[in-house]
Design an enzyme around this catalytic site. Structure first.
Site, PDB file in Angstrom:
ATOM      1  N   THR A  14     -17.693 -26.150  18.819  1.00 30.54           N
ATOM      2  CA  THR A  14     -18.682 -27.205  18.561  1.00 30.54           C
ATOM      3  C   THR A  14     -18.819 -27.492  17.072  1.00 30.54           C
ATOM      4  O   THR A  14     -19.087 -28.634  16.669  1.00 30.54           O
ATOM      5  CB  THR A  14     -20.044 -26.777  19.146  1.00 30.54           C
ATOM      6  OG1 THR A  14     -19.905 -26.730  20.560  1.00 30.54           O
ATOM      7  CG2 THR A  14     -21.160 -27.728  18.792  1.00 30.54           C
ATOM      8  N   SER A  60     -13.858 -23.168  23.007  1.00 27.50           N
ATOM      9  CA  SER A  60     -13.570 -21.733  23.179  1.00 27.50           C
ATOM     10  C   SER A  60     -13.609 -21.270  24.626  1.00 27.50           C
ATOM     11  O   SER A  60     -13.138 -20.174  24.935  1.00 27.50           O
ATOM     12  CB  SER A  60     -14.498 -20.882  22.313  1.00 27.50           C
ATOM     13  OG  SER A  60     -15.779 -20.751  22.882  1.00 27.50           O
ATOM     14  N   THR A  93     -19.077 -21.135  20.334  1.00 21.43           N
ATOM     15  CA  THR A  93     -20.034 -20.061  20.660  1.00 21.43           C
ATOM     16  C   THR A  93     -19.765 -19.422  22.023  1.00 21.43           C
ATOM     17  O   THR A  93     -20.171 -18.297  22.273  1.00 21.43           O
ATOM     18  CB  THR A  93     -21.483 -20.604  20.673  1.00 21.43           C
ATOM     19  OG1 THR A  93     -21.587 -21.626  21.674  1.00 21.43           O
ATOM     20  CG2 THR A  93     -21.902 -21.147  19.327  1.00 21.43           C
ATOM     21  N   ASP A  94     -19.092 -20.178  22.922  1.00 24.87           N
ATOM     22  CA  ASP A  94     -19.046 -19.733  24.319  1.00 24.87           C
ATOM     23  C   ASP A  94     -18.284 -18.432  24.551  1.00 24.87           C
ATOM     24  O   ASP A  94     -18.651 -17.657  25.442  1.00 24.87           O
ATOM     25  CB  ASP A  94     -18.492 -20.857  25.204  1.00 24.87           C
ATOM     26  CG  ASP A  94     -19.511 -21.980  25.392  1.00 24.87           C
ATOM     27  OD1 ASP A  94     -20.705 -21.760  25.091  1.00 24.87           O
ATOM     28  OD2 ASP A  94     -19.116 -23.073  25.831  1.00 24.87           O
TER      29      ASP A  94
HETATM   30  C1  SIN Z   1     -17.135 -23.836  22.430  1.00 25.71           C
HETATM   31  O1  SIN Z   1     -17.464 -22.688  22.720  1.00 25.71           O
HETATM   32  O2  SIN Z   1     -16.035 -24.104  21.901  1.00 25.71           O
HETATM   33  C2  SIN Z   1     -18.033 -24.984  22.750  1.00 25.71           C
HETATM   34  C3  SIN Z   1     -19.462 -24.621  22.711  1.00 25.71           C
HETATM   35  C4  SIN Z   1     -19.947 -24.181  21.367  1.00 25.71           C
HETATM   36  O3  SIN Z   1     -19.225 -23.983  20.397  1.00 25.71           O
HETATM   37  O4  SIN Z   1     -21.192 -24.016  21.265  1.00 25.71           O
END
Ligand code: SIN
Length: 313
Positions: A14, A60, A93-94
């Protein structure tokens, strides 16, 4: 003396995401902007000696062994350079906690490896990515800092303890009972507990990862126990020659009796079984007579990585 440089390895997420409408914090596409553009937009970094590499460009949730293997090798390369103070990795974050734990297991890191991220895309009215990058670079530049950590919303988490705990809040991560390593406030890093030590067998694990074909990793799956659970998934996995199963068990590692019966059949057939818990905080506390070993406090996703590395020939 020439200041040491920081290496930024980008993987997407993100933090590199864009939405069609400024301020749309949910309906965006992750992994759109390149790292050079992202860093170029942060004026606070203009005097920081940086090298950046675009290792991947993914949401991710789609993380792969191939990317992990490349990332581990790029980290190892840069960490061995005397003029590099530390490595920062930009990540979604995922699955950030999985990549952090994987790198913790395979890098004998005497310098900091700092994963950072964003909960809002780069096009947000108040994007959090730039500040998280600045904070992560401050940690990577901190004398005495070492090991794999994650920095988000001004908090420093260790790779073993960190988990994503919120779907939307900017401060989305927690270190559970262990608590965070410290905080970053206006560029000042305040550590309240020791920096992480690398895993003792990291060099061996790294060699196994480098040698492994990226499409030849053992099949290790996570199965959740829940009300009305059955052995259907386990039996299907057995038919696929699964090598290991991590059970995301209820409570303190309890398993529905139908699922447990299937897991015992799998164990008898040579499949490695480990019990973790689907509960967000706490760990499975072992008890004499347990039918399956527990994960030693690792969450299901991290127990899966530990088992995979163990099973890797
Ligand atoms: C991801 O994990 O690539 C998308 C969601 C995020 O980064 O919060």
């Amino acid at each position: 003396m020439t200041p040491q440089k920081i290496v930024v390895l980008a993987t997407g997420g993100t933090l590199a995401g864009t939405s069609a409408t400024a301020g749309d914090n949910v309906g965006y596409s992750a992994a759109q902007l390149g790292i050079a553009e992202i860093l170029g937009r942060i004026p606070q970094l203009k005097d920081t000696p940086l090298v950046s590499e675009q290792v991947a460009q993914v949401d991710s949730k789609d993380m792969t062994w191939a990317i992990w293997s490349t990332l581990a090798q790029r980290c190892s390369h840069w960490l061995s350079q005397p003029d590099v103070a530390g490595v920062v990795i930009t990540h979604g974050t995922d699955t950030l906690e999985e990549t952090a734990f994987f790198l913790h297991c395979v890098l004998a890191a005497s310098k900091p490896v700092v994963l950072t991220c964003a909960m809002r895309p780069a096009t947000s009215l108040a994007a959090d990515g730039p500040q998280n990058i600045v904070d992560a670079i401050a940690v990577a530049n901190t004398p005495g800092a070492r090991g794999v950590v994650a920095v988000c919303a001004g908090t420093i988490h260790g790779a073993v303890d960190v988990t994503k705990q919120h779907t939307y809040r900017l401060d989305a991560f927690s270190s559970g009972d262990a608590g965070p390593i410290g905080v970053v406030q206006e560029g000042v890093v305040r550590a309240s507990r020791a920096w992480p030590q690398s895993a003792s067998n990291a060099a061996l694990a790294f060699a196994k990862v480098v040698a492994a074909p990226t499409d030849g990793w053992p099949l290790v799956e996570i199965v959740m126990s829940h009300a009305g659970a059955s052995g259907t998934v386990v039996d299907a996995l057995l038919a696929q020659r699964v090598s290991g199963i991590v059970v995301a068990a209820t409570g303190n590692g309890t398993i529905h009796h139908d699922l447990e019966a299937a897991l015992l059949r799998a164990q008898a057939a040579g499949v490695r079984i480990v019990r973790s818990t689907r509960v967000a905080c706490g760990r499975v506390i072992p008890h004499p007579g347990d039918l399956f070993p527990d994960s030693g406090g690792l969450s299901p996703v991290k127990a899966r990585i530990a088992m995979l590395l163990d099973l890797l020939a």
